[in-house]
Design a protein around this motif. Structure first.
Motif, short mmCIF file in Angstrom:
data_model
loop_
_atom_site.label_atom_id
_atom_site.label_comp_id
_atom_site.label_asym_id
_atom_site.label_seq_id
_atom_site.Cartn_x
_atom_site.Cartn_y
_atom_site.Cartn_z
N SER A 98 5.51 -7.21 -49.52
CA SER A 98 4.85 -7.58 -50.77
C SER A 98 3.98 -8.82 -50.63
CB SER A 98 5.89 -7.80 -51.88
OG SER A 98 6.60 -6.62 -52.14
N LEU A 99 4.08 -9.52 -49.49
CA LEU A 99 3.22 -10.66 -49.22
C LEU A 99 1.83 -10.23 -48.78
CD1 LEU A 99 5.79 -12.84 -47.27
CD2 LEU A 99 4.88 -13.37 -49.53
N ILE A 100 1.67 -8.99 -48.38
CA ILE A 100 0.37 -8.51 -47.93
C ILE A 100 -0.59 -8.45 -49.12
CG2 ILE A 100 -0.85 -6.50 -47.00
CD1 ILE A 100 1.59 -5.95 -45.26
N GLY A 101 -1.74 -9.11 -48.97
CA GLY A 101 -2.72 -9.15 -50.03
C GLY A 101 -3.67 -10.31 -49.85
N ARG A 140 4.34 -26.83 -43.35
CA ARG A 140 5.58 -27.15 -44.07
C ARG A 140 6.28 -25.92 -44.61
NH1 ARG A 140 2.81 -30.77 -47.37
NH2 ARG A 140 3.81 -29.82 -49.19
N VAL A 141 5.58 -24.82 -44.70
CA VAL A 141 6.15 -23.61 -45.26
C VAL A 141 7.11 -22.97 -44.26
CG1 VAL A 141 5.68 -21.30 -46.14
CG2 VAL A 141 4.14 -23.19 -46.71
N THR A 142 8.36 -22.81 -44.68
CA THR A 142 9.35 -22.14 -43.84
C THR A 142 9.99 -20.95 -44.55
OG1 THR A 142 11.14 -23.58 -44.62
CG2 THR A 142 9.90 -24.31 -42.68
N GLY A 143 9.64 -20.74 -45.82
CA GLY A 143 10.24 -19.65 -46.57
C GLY A 143 9.35 -19.20 -47.71
N TYR A 144 9.78 -18.16 -48.38
CA TYR A 144 9.04 -17.64 -49.52
C TYR A 144 10.03 -17.04 -50.52
CZ TYR A 144 9.90 -12.91 -47.80
OH TYR A 144 10.52 -11.75 -47.40
N GLN A 145 9.54 -16.89 -51.73
CA GLN A 145 10.29 -16.26 -52.80
C GLN A 145 9.27 -15.68 -53.77
OE1 GLN A 145 12.74 -14.56 -54.02
NE2 GLN A 145 14.29 -16.14 -53.63
N PHE A 146 9.71 -14.84 -54.68
CA PHE A 146 8.83 -14.31 -55.71
C PHE A 146 9.31 -14.78 -57.07
CE2 PHE A 146 8.59 -11.31 -52.17
CZ PHE A 146 7.22 -11.21 -51.98
N ASP A 147 8.36 -15.18 -57.92
CA ASP A 147 8.77 -15.60 -59.25
C ASP A 147 9.00 -14.38 -60.14
OD1 ASP A 147 6.28 -14.68 -60.14
OD2 ASP A 147 5.40 -16.69 -60.28
N ALA A 187 3.33 -24.16 -52.30
CA ALA A 187 2.15 -23.58 -52.91
C ALA A 187 2.55 -22.28 -53.61
CB ALA A 187 1.08 -23.30 -51.87
N ARG A 188 1.74 -21.89 -54.58
CA ARG A 188 1.92 -20.61 -55.26
C ARG A 188 0.69 -19.76 -54.98
NH1 ARG A 188 6.12 -21.19 -59.16
NH2 ARG A 188 6.75 -23.38 -59.33
N LEU A 189 0.90 -18.45 -54.94
CA LEU A 189 -0.17 -17.52 -54.60
C LEU A 189 -0.48 -16.63 -55.80
CD1 LEU A 189 1.00 -16.47 -51.01
CD2 LEU A 189 -0.41 -18.42 -51.68
N ALA A 237 7.26 -12.97 -62.24
CA ALA A 237 6.11 -12.08 -62.37
C ALA A 237 5.77 -11.39 -61.06
CB ALA A 237 4.90 -12.87 -62.87
N GLY A 238 6.60 -11.60 -60.03
CA GLY A 238 6.36 -10.97 -58.74
C GLY A 238 5.33 -11.66 -57.89
N ARG A 239 4.95 -12.90 -58.24
CA ARG A 239 3.96 -13.64 -57.46
C ARG A 239 4.66 -14.48 -56.39
NH1 ARG A 239 1.35 -16.06 -62.85
NH2 ARG A 239 3.56 -16.57 -62.97
N PRO A 240 4.10 -14.52 -55.18
CA PRO A 240 4.76 -15.26 -54.10
C PRO A 240 4.71 -16.77 -54.32
CG PRO A 240 3.22 -13.64 -53.23
CD PRO A 240 2.93 -13.77 -54.69
#
Length: 296
Positions: free
Chosen positions: A48-51, A127-134, A150-152, A136-139
């Motif tokens: 789901s990060l692809i985009g 600094r980014v070592t991880g990710y999550q989705f809020d 950062a938010r995407l 609304a499904g935004r990374p």
């Protein structure tokens, strides 16, 4: 893939000579809810990060740029240095790794500091070592303490320019190949002890093969090595349960007998564990990709 190969020659030697004055990276924490205001977290699916995403809420230069994540390829579009690129890795446990090591010719010619920028990952992205989705499904990209870096925002559309490759203007698609590459890795065998960052840091050598082959993991998240006659490099990160993600940069293609594809072992590895003092690397299916011994 053709675009990557054409750019790699610009930076093969530069990335090998780039400085090492960077911050160390602590072991990533397990992702946790980033804010009560974003709603409940949705299940992690790295595909789901692809985009193509607009980067927002980042404190450093980089806000408003476009982060394009395709099948293994990463591009930062819209900075003062034009478009720089590299690769990224992510896992279903919320681990994320990015590496910048290429640029278009226009970006590195005539603009002070851009040649170096094309060979180094920006500090905010390091600094980014991880990710999550809020909710609304935004990374949301997280640091080692699971705090937002950062938010995407989806739907970013790059502006056509003479030096911009046509494929950058198209939204990347989630392919079956990408789903396979990002599928959850099988658990580490019970016979192996999950390796952590401090244990992995240092120099390792293959059990057999060319005597000059090695890999060295440094505390700043870089690795450097050789198959015996070609220098190799990239970035690395570990997480809980023996998760290991790495990137690899362009290399020369000199032939030598008994060469050992240490870089290939690392790129295909998804787990790493210790069998006594022996470092065992395994791919997503649990198949060993290589074994290395600590070098004194």
């Amino acid at each position: 893939m053709v675009r990557r190969e054409s750019l790699a020659t610009l930076v093969v030697m530069g990335v090998l000579l780039a400085g090492c004055n960077r911050q160390s990276h602590p072991e990533p924490a397990n992702p946790r809810p980033i804010s009560e205001t974003t709603g409940p977290m949705v299940p992690l699916a790295p595909e789901s990060l692809i985009g193509s995403w607009t980067v927002v809420d980042v404190a450093e230069p980089g806000a408003g740029t476009i982060l394009r994540l395709a099948d293994g390829d990463l591009d930062l579009i819209g900075s003062r240095c034009g478009t720089v690129g590299g690769s990224w890795r992510a896992s279903s446990d919320g681990t994320f790794l990015a590496d910048i090591f290429t640029a278009s010719t226009a970006a590195v010619e005539g603009i002070p500091g851009c040649e170096k920028a094309s060979q180094e990952t920006p500090e905010w992205l390091r600094r980014v070592t991880g990710y999550q989705f809020d909710g609304a499904g935004r990374p949301v990209l997280l640091d080692a303490r699971a705090q937002p870096v950062a938010r995407l925002i989806p739907g970013a559309t790059p502006t056509p320019e003479p030096d911009k490759a046509d494929d950058l203007l198209e939204p990347p698609m989630v392919t079956d190949e990408a789903r396979r590459a990002l599928a959850p890795a099988v658990a580490l065998p019970a016979t192996l002890v999950p390796v952590n960052r401090s244990q992995l840091t240092g120099r390792w050598v293959p059990r057999t093969g060319h005597r000059a082959a090695y890999v060295k993991f440094t505390a700043d998240g870089e690795w450097r090595g050789s198959d015996g006659c070609n220098d190799e490099s990239g970035r690395w990160i570990t997480a809980a349960s023996g998760t290991l993600l790495t990137t690899a940069r362009g290399v020369t293609l000199m032939f030598c007998a008994d060469s050992v594809s240490v870089g290939g072992w690392l790129v295909t590895a998804r787990r790493a564990g210790l069998d006594g003092q022996i470092l065992v690397l395994l791919d997503a299916q649990g198949t060993e990709t290589g074994r290395l011994l600590p070098a004194n």
